[in-house]
Design a protein around this motif. Structure first.
Motif, PDB file in Angstrom:
ATOM      1  N   THR A  63     -19.241 118.749  33.932  1.00 47.13           N
ATOM      2  CA  THR A  63     -20.618 118.430  34.337  1.00 47.13           C
ATOM      3  C   THR A  63     -21.389 119.702  34.685  1.00 47.13           C
ATOM      4  O   THR A  63     -20.938 120.498  35.506  1.00 47.13           O
ATOM      5  CB  THR A  63     -20.630 117.459  35.529  1.00 47.13           C
ATOM      6  OG1 THR A  63     -19.861 116.322  35.183  1.00 47.13           O
ATOM      7  CG2 THR A  63     -22.043 117.025  35.867  1.00 47.13           C
TER       8      THR A  63
ATOM      9  N   ALA B  19     -11.343 119.841  36.651  1.00 44.05           N
ATOM     10  CA  ALA B  19     -12.752 119.881  36.251  1.00 44.05           C
ATOM     11  C   ALA B  19     -13.489 120.637  37.330  1.00 44.05           C
ATOM     12  O   ALA B  19     -13.531 120.210  38.469  1.00 44.05           O
ATOM     13  CB  ALA B  19     -13.305 118.478  36.115  1.00 44.05           C
TER      14      ALA B  19
ATOM     15  N   ASN C 182     -16.846 121.977  38.653  1.00 46.98           N
ATOM     16  CA  ASN C 182     -18.290 121.844  38.467  1.00 46.98           C
ATOM     17  C   ASN C 182     -18.996 123.096  38.970  1.00 46.98           C
ATOM     18  O   ASN C 182     -18.804 123.494  40.106  1.00 46.98           O
ATOM     19  CB  ASN C 182     -18.804 120.628  39.237  1.00 46.98           C
ATOM     20  CG  ASN C 182     -18.385 119.341  38.561  1.00 46.98           C
ATOM     21  OD1 ASN C 182     -17.885 119.363  37.444  1.00 46.98           O
ATOM     22  ND2 ASN C 182     -18.602 118.234  39.235  1.00 46.98           N
TER      23      ASN C 182
ATOM     24  N   LEU D  95      -9.459 113.531  38.047  1.00 39.61           N
ATOM     25  CA  LEU D  95      -9.332 114.282  39.290  1.00 39.61           C
ATOM     26  C   LEU D  95      -8.087 113.888  40.050  1.00 39.61           C
ATOM     27  O   LEU D  95      -7.467 114.711  40.700  1.00 39.61           O
ATOM     28  CB  LEU D  95     -10.564 114.058  40.165  1.00 39.61           C
ATOM     29  CG  LEU D  95     -11.829 114.685  39.594  1.00 39.61           C
ATOM     30  CD1 LEU D  95     -13.018 114.277  40.424  1.00 39.61           C
ATOM     31  CD2 LEU D  95     -11.690 116.197  39.539  1.00 39.61           C
TER      32      LEU D  95
HETATM   33  C1  NAG Z   1     -18.258 117.122  38.984  1.00 35.17           C
HETATM   34  O1  NAG Z   1     -19.493 116.455  38.892  1.00 35.17           O
HETATM   35  C2  NAG Z   1     -19.375 115.054  38.621  1.00 35.17           C
HETATM   36  C3  NAG Z   1     -20.744 114.501  38.413  1.00 35.17           C
HETATM   37  O2  NAG Z   1     -21.654 115.027  39.297  1.00 35.17           O
HETATM   38  C4  NAG Z   1     -18.660 114.410  39.807  1.00 35.17           C
HETATM   39  O3  NAG Z   1     -18.473 113.026  39.569  1.00 35.17           O
HETATM   40  C5  NAG Z   1     -17.316 115.063  39.999  1.00 35.17           C
HETATM   41  O4  NAG Z   1     -16.693 114.564  41.153  1.00 35.17           O
HETATM   42  C6  NAG Z   1     -17.432 116.560  40.129  1.00 35.17           C
HETATM   43  N1  NAG Z   1     -16.124 117.183  40.153  1.00 35.17           N
HETATM   44  C7  NAG Z   1     -15.784 118.089  41.063  1.00 35.17           C
HETATM   45  C8  NAG Z   1     -14.403 118.667  40.937  1.00 35.17           C
HETATM   46  O5  NAG Z   1     -16.542 118.447  41.933  1.00 35.17           O
END
Ligand code: NAG
Ligand code: NAG
Ligand code: NAG
Ligand code: NAG
Ligand code: NAG
Length: 367
Positions: free
Chosen positions: A120, A32, A34, A19
């Motif tokens: 995820t 990424a 989610n 990230l």
């Molecule tokens: C996606 O989900 C994971 C696990 O829940 C988390 O650690 C991560 O920060 C999330 N990424 C985003 C872009 O929200």
């Protein structure tokens, strides 16, 4: 629905730094995304490739079982389909998603298993319409305890009790069942007989429902002892007339049977009872007496009585005619009294008005 893990292999990247590298220019962007999918819905998992050189691409589920080995299905689960495999993008779909599918899906190059991307997957379970349970039978003067239950949601649903558009605060408890949560909210309400049939509702709201709510309506069932009232026949009864008495009954539960009796006597032979109505045709003076209507349920009993006097066909009835005279006399007296009052007020006002002419200036000074 779309869930994207961008996989970059030109520079080694660990998941932790994934990230933090978003937006860095040199080795292309990594993102990424989610996405939450409704239970039963379809999830899209995408792996973005850069500078693809024909290596084997491996996609694994959260338990690190290989789903696809360079486009070939490796795990026997028809819900997974590879829908796209280009040098830039590999995309699989997962249909009929369940909460057990949650977790990180891995995209990696077979030649470089230290570097992978994780997408995820979260599954959202909206609540069904909640149910209402009554823990304690409601009796007038007591309390009713109502529990609203939403057995399965994720994240937990929010339950609100509403009566007359106002919220009634409840005692909320949550219980985890695996990945979903069971939520309940309990209220206690004091109840009177006027509350019987009153509407309350329990609303379940949830992020997956947007602004919509799943609402369960419930009507209070308040038990109370009966009341009875005999509706008397109008006017007087003479020999040969027929009598019809109706007993008006309330109560919850409504008493099924009404008992008609005559105090210190049996009911007349010609008496006919149908439900709450007692009828006697061709009255005679032997029917004089006090008639009783009684009803009962589990919460009490009630009675009302009616005294029947059967008059001669030719009798001149003074007792009854005396009542209207008394009423007329009363009305007349009231009228006279009112006229006198009006006179007194008129005289007093005219005297006061004359007085106020003399004191006009001080009154004007008030303004
Ligand atoms: C996606 O989900 C994971 C696990 O829940 C988390 O650690 C991560 O920060 C999330 N990424 C985003 C872009 O929200
Ligand atoms: C993997 O699949 C891609 C796309 O079908 C193909 O271009 C590539 O040659 C395959 N790699 C190997 C090692 O089979
Ligand atoms: C979806 O999955 C559930 C169990 O997770 C199963 O009971 C149901 O039959 C499936 N529905 C379809 C349409 O395959
Ligand atoms: C019924 O009889 C009893 C005694 O015989 C008497 O005291 C009572 O006043 C009677 N009731 C009526 C309504 O006549
Ligand atoms: C019945 O009632 C009427 C009215 O009070 C009275 O005149 C009559 O004598 C009574 N008859 C009997 C049998 O009691």
């Amino acid at each position: 629905m779309a869930f994207t893990a961008v996989w970059n292999y030109c520079v080694p990247l660990s998941v932790i730094t994934l990230l933090s590298l978003v937006g860095t220019a040199r080795c292309q962007a990594v993102q990424a995304e989610n996405v939450t999918v409704l239970e039963g819905g379809t999830a899209q998992i995408s792996c973005r490739l850069q500078n693809y050189d024909g290596s084997i691409v491996v996609i694994q589920n959260p338990r690190r079982q290989t789903l696809f080995f360079n486009g070939t299905r490796a795990l026997k689960d028809d819900r997974f389909q590879m829908v796209l495999f280009t040098p830039r993008l590999v995309r699989i779909t997962l249909t009929n998603v369940s909460v057990s599918d949650e977790g990180g899906y891995f995209c990696q190059l077979y030649t470089d298993d230290t570097h992978h991307q994780v997408a995820t997957l979260s599954v959202s379970v909206p609540p069904d319409t909640p149910t209402v349970e009554v823990k304690q039978e409601a009796v007038e003067g007591g309390e009713v305890e109502l529990t609203c239950l939403s057995p399965r949601s994720k994240p937990p649903a929010t339950l609100r009790w509403i009566r007359d558009r106002r919220e009634i605060p409840g005692v909320v408890s949550q219980q985890e069942n695996g990945k979903t949560v069971s939520v309940s909210s309990t209220i206690r309400l004091p109840v009177e007989r006027k509350d019987n049939g009153a509407a309350v509702s329990c609303e379940a709201s949830h992020p997956a429902l947007g602004g919509q709510k799943r609402v369960r309506h419930y009507r209070l069932d308040v038990h109370f002892a009966p009341t009875v009232r005999i509706i008397p026949p109008p006017g007087i009864l003479r020999e040969g007339d027929s009598l019809s008495l109706t007993c008006s009954i309330t109560g919850n539960p409504l008493p099924r049977d009404v008992q008609w009796t005559r105090i210190n006597d049996t009911l007349p032979e010609r008496a006919e009872i149908s439900g709450p109505t007692l009828q006697v045709s061709r009255l005679s003076q032997s029917h004089n007496g006090t008639y009783l209507c009684q009803a009962q349920n589990n919460y009490g009993r009630a009675a009302d009585h009616y005294t029947l006097l059967v008059y001669d066909p030719g009798a001149v009835i003074e007792t009854h005619s005396a009542v209207p005279y008394a009423v007329i006399g009363g009305v007349l007296a009231l009228l006279v009294f009112t006229v006198i009052c009006v006179l007194i007020v008129t005289v007093w006002c005219s005297v006061r008005q004359k007085g106020s002419y003399r004191t006009q200036e001080p009154i004007l000074n008030w303004y």
